[in-house]
Design an enzyme around this catalytic site. Structure first.
Site, PDB file in Angstrom:
ATOM      1  N   HIS A  23      -2.287  -5.414   1.430  1.00 26.98           N
ATOM      2  CA  HIS A  23      -3.590  -6.044   1.192  1.00 26.98           C
ATOM      3  C   HIS A  23      -3.326  -7.478   0.766  1.00 26.98           C
ATOM      4  CE1 HIS A  23      -7.614  -6.724  -0.536  1.00 26.98           C
ATOM      5  NE2 HIS A  23      -6.936  -7.437  -1.426  1.00 26.98           N
ATOM      6  N   ARG A  62       2.435  -6.565   9.213  1.00 25.96           N
ATOM      7  CA  ARG A  62       1.694  -5.457   9.823  1.00 25.96           C
ATOM      8  C   ARG A  62       2.235  -5.102  11.203  1.00 25.96           C
ATOM      9  NH1 ARG A  62      -4.245  -7.175   7.423  1.00 25.96           N
ATOM     10  NH2 ARG A  62      -4.275  -5.698   5.692  1.00 25.96           N
ATOM     11  N   ASN A 103      -2.154   0.123   6.849  1.00 25.31           N
ATOM     12  CA  ASN A 103      -1.627  -1.141   7.370  1.00 25.31           C
ATOM     13  C   ASN A 103      -0.767  -1.886   6.362  1.00 25.31           C
ATOM     14  OD1 ASN A 103      -3.678  -2.004   5.771  1.00 25.31           O
ATOM     15  ND2 ASN A 103      -4.845  -3.025   7.384  1.00 25.31           N
ATOM     16  N   GLU A 125      -9.502 -10.535  -7.777  1.00 26.76           N
ATOM     17  CA  GLU A 125      -8.543  -9.439  -7.584  1.00 26.76           C
ATOM     18  C   GLU A 125      -7.346  -9.568  -8.528  1.00 26.76           C
ATOM     19  OE1 GLU A 125      -9.835  -8.644  -2.932  1.00 26.76           O
ATOM     20  OE2 GLU A 125      -7.860  -9.500  -3.323  1.00 26.76           O
ATOM     21  N   TYR A 183     -12.355  -1.788  -4.003  1.00 26.92           N
ATOM     22  CA  TYR A 183     -12.843  -1.989  -2.632  1.00 26.92           C
ATOM     23  C   TYR A 183     -14.372  -1.896  -2.540  1.00 26.92           C
ATOM     24  CZ  TYR A 183      -8.245  -2.153  -0.369  1.00 26.92           C
ATOM     25  OH  TYR A 183      -6.981  -2.529   0.057  1.00 26.92           O
ATOM     26  N   ARG A 211      -2.006 -14.426   4.291  1.00 30.58           N
ATOM     27  CA  ARG A 211      -2.732 -13.774   5.395  1.00 30.58           C
ATOM     28  C   ARG A 211      -1.954 -13.934   6.706  1.00 30.58           C
ATOM     29  NH1 ARG A 211      -6.965 -10.271   4.161  1.00 30.58           N
ATOM     30  NH2 ARG A 211      -7.034 -10.292   6.430  1.00 30.58           N
ATOM     31  N   PHE A 246     -15.470   3.410   6.904  1.00 26.46           N
ATOM     32  CA  PHE A 246     -14.102   3.798   6.531  1.00 26.46           C
ATOM     33  C   PHE A 246     -13.863   3.786   5.021  1.00 26.46           C
ATOM     34  CE2 PHE A 246     -14.128  -0.745   7.712  1.00 26.46           C
ATOM     35  CZ  PHE A 246     -13.694  -1.322   6.531  1.00 26.46           C
ATOM     36  N   THR A 302      -5.537  -7.279  10.672  1.00 25.51           N
ATOM     37  CA  THR A 302      -5.859  -5.984  10.046  1.00 25.51           C
ATOM     38  C   THR A 302      -5.366  -4.820  10.907  1.00 25.51           C
ATOM     39  OG1 THR A 302      -7.850  -7.022   9.150  1.00 25.51           O
ATOM     40  CG2 THR A 302      -7.748  -4.609   9.103  1.00 25.51           C
ATOM     41  N   LYS A 354       0.813  -1.216   0.000  1.00 27.06           N
ATOM     42  CA  LYS A 354       0.000   0.000   0.000  1.00 27.06           C
ATOM     43  C   LYS A 354       0.855   1.279   0.000  1.00 27.06           C
ATOM     44  CE  LYS A 354      -3.975  -2.138   2.333  1.00 27.06           C
ATOM     45  NZ  LYS A 354      -5.003  -1.962   3.395  1.00 27.06           N
TER      46      LYS A 354
HETATM   47  P1  DAT Z   1      -7.916  -6.827   5.562  1.00 30.97           P
HETATM   48  O1  DAT Z   1      -7.109  -5.805   4.799  1.00 30.97           O
HETATM   49  O2  DAT Z   1      -7.150  -7.390   6.736  1.00 30.97           O
HETATM   50  O3  DAT Z   1      -8.491  -7.908   4.683  1.00 30.97           O
HETATM   51  P2  DAT Z   1     -10.612  -5.703   5.673  1.00 30.97           P
HETATM   52  O4  DAT Z   1     -10.869  -6.429   4.400  1.00 30.97           O
HETATM   53  O5  DAT Z   1     -11.577  -5.914   6.798  1.00 30.97           O
HETATM   54  O6  DAT Z   1      -9.143  -6.045   6.244  1.00 30.97           O
HETATM   55  O7  DAT Z   1     -10.549  -4.128   5.406  1.00 30.97           O
HETATM   56  C1  DAT Z   1      -9.920  -3.637   4.240  1.00 30.97           C
HETATM   57  C2  DAT Z   1      -9.072  -2.444   4.628  1.00 30.97           C
HETATM   58  O8  DAT Z   1      -9.910  -1.400   5.098  1.00 30.97           O
HETATM   59  C3  DAT Z   1      -8.073  -2.683   5.761  1.00 30.97           C
HETATM   60  O9  DAT Z   1      -6.865  -3.271   5.307  1.00 30.97           O
HETATM   61  C4  DAT Z   1      -7.868  -1.292   6.278  1.00 30.97           C
HETATM   62  C5  DAT Z   1      -9.243  -0.662   6.137  1.00 30.97           C
HETATM   63  N1  DAT Z   1     -10.003  -0.802   7.387  1.00 30.97           N
HETATM   64  C6  DAT Z   1     -10.598  -1.924   7.874  1.00 30.97           C
HETATM   65  N2  DAT Z   1     -11.204  -1.695   9.043  1.00 30.97           N
HETATM   66  C7  DAT Z   1     -10.984  -0.378   9.323  1.00 30.97           C
HETATM   67  C8  DAT Z   1     -11.344   0.486  10.397  1.00 30.97           C
HETATM   68  N3  DAT Z   1     -12.066   0.052  11.433  1.00 30.97           N
HETATM   69  N4  DAT Z   1     -10.923   1.777  10.332  1.00 30.97           N
HETATM   70  C9  DAT Z   1     -10.206   2.240   9.295  1.00 30.97           C
HETATM   71  N5  DAT Z   1      -9.842   1.485   8.243  1.00 30.97           N
HETATM   72  C10 DAT Z   1     -10.215   0.190   8.260  1.00 30.97           C
HETATM   73 MG    MG Z   2      -9.919  -7.833   3.211  1.00 30.81          MG
END
Ligand code: DAT
Ligand code: MG
Length: 140
Positions: free
Chosen positions: A117, A104, A114, A128, A51, A87, A59, A93, A11
Site C-alpha cells: 500500500h 507489484r 498486491n 495515514e 480503509y 507510487r 471489494f 494497482t 501487506k
Molecule cells: P492502490 O492500493 O493502488 O492505491 P486503491 O486505493 O484503488 O489502489 O485500492 C485499495 C486496495 O483495494 C488495492 O490495493 C487492492 C484493493 N482493490 C482495489 N481495487 C480492487 C478490485 N477491483 N478488486 C479487488 N480488490 C481491489
Molecule cells: Mg489507494
C-alpha cells in the site's frame, strides 16, 4: 522540492512469503529512506477504519479481511517527491497493468493481494502516517 514523507505498508500476502526485505530494498534503491518501521497484526476493526475511504466499494469486505489476516509492516518513507516516487516503485494497482521492475509486477498475486500500500496524496500521507505512528517514532 523539499523532503516529503509518505506512508507505506507491506501487506500480508508479502510478509507471508518473506518478501519484506526484497520490497524494502526496492524502496531504498529508489532513494526512499525508511524513517520508521514496525510489524503489526491489525484487527478487522483497524483495517475497516484504515480503509474507510473504500467502504462503499464492492471489494471493501474482502480487502479488510485480507489486511487483517496476517502481519503487515507499516513504514514511513522520506525523500524528494516521496509520495509519487513510492507510487512509481509500487506499480499499478492491478499487477497485470504494472510496469516491469515495479514491486507489484514482480511480487503481487492479484489485484487484491498486491503486496504493498502507498499513500496517494499529501493529505492522505499525513493522515495515514498519523494513523499508525506517533511523532516520536519518526526518526528522519
Ligand atoms: P492502490 O492500493 O493502488 O492505491 P486503491 O486505493 O484503488 O489502489 O485500492 C485499495 C486496495 O483495494 C488495492 O490495493 C487492492 C484493493 N482493490 C482495489 N481495487 C480492487 C478490485 N477491483 N478488486 C479487488 N480488490 C481491489
Ligand atoms: Mg489507494
Amino acid at each position: 522540492m523539499a523532503l516529503e514523507r509518505t506512508f507505506s505498508m507491506i501487506k500480508p500476502d508479502a510478509t507471508r512469503r518473506n518478501l519484506t526485505g526484497k520490497i524494502t530494498a526496492k524502496l531504498e534503491e529508489a532513494g526512499l529512506r525508511v524513517i520508521a518501521s514496525k510489524r503489526i497484526h491489525m484487527s478487522l476493526a483497524q483495517a475497516q477504519a484504515f480503509y474507510a475511504v473504500h467502504k462503499e466499494r464492492p471489494f471493501y469486505g474482502e480487502l479488510c479481511e485480507q489486511m487483517s489476516a496476517g502481519p503487515v509492516v507499516v513504514q514511513v518513507l522520506e525523500g524528494e517527491n516521496a509520495i509519487l516516487k513510492n507510487r512509481e516503485v509500487m506499480g499499478a494497482t492491478n499487477p497485470a497493468n504494472a510496469d516491469a521492475g515495479t514491486i507489484r509486477k514482480e511480487f503481487a498475486l492479484s489485484i487484491g493481494e498486491n503486496s504493498v500500500h502507498g499513500s496517494d496524496a499529501p493529505e492522505t500521507a499525513a493522515e495515514e502516517i498519523g494513523f499508525w505512528f506517533s511523532k516520536i517514532e519518526l526518526v528522519g
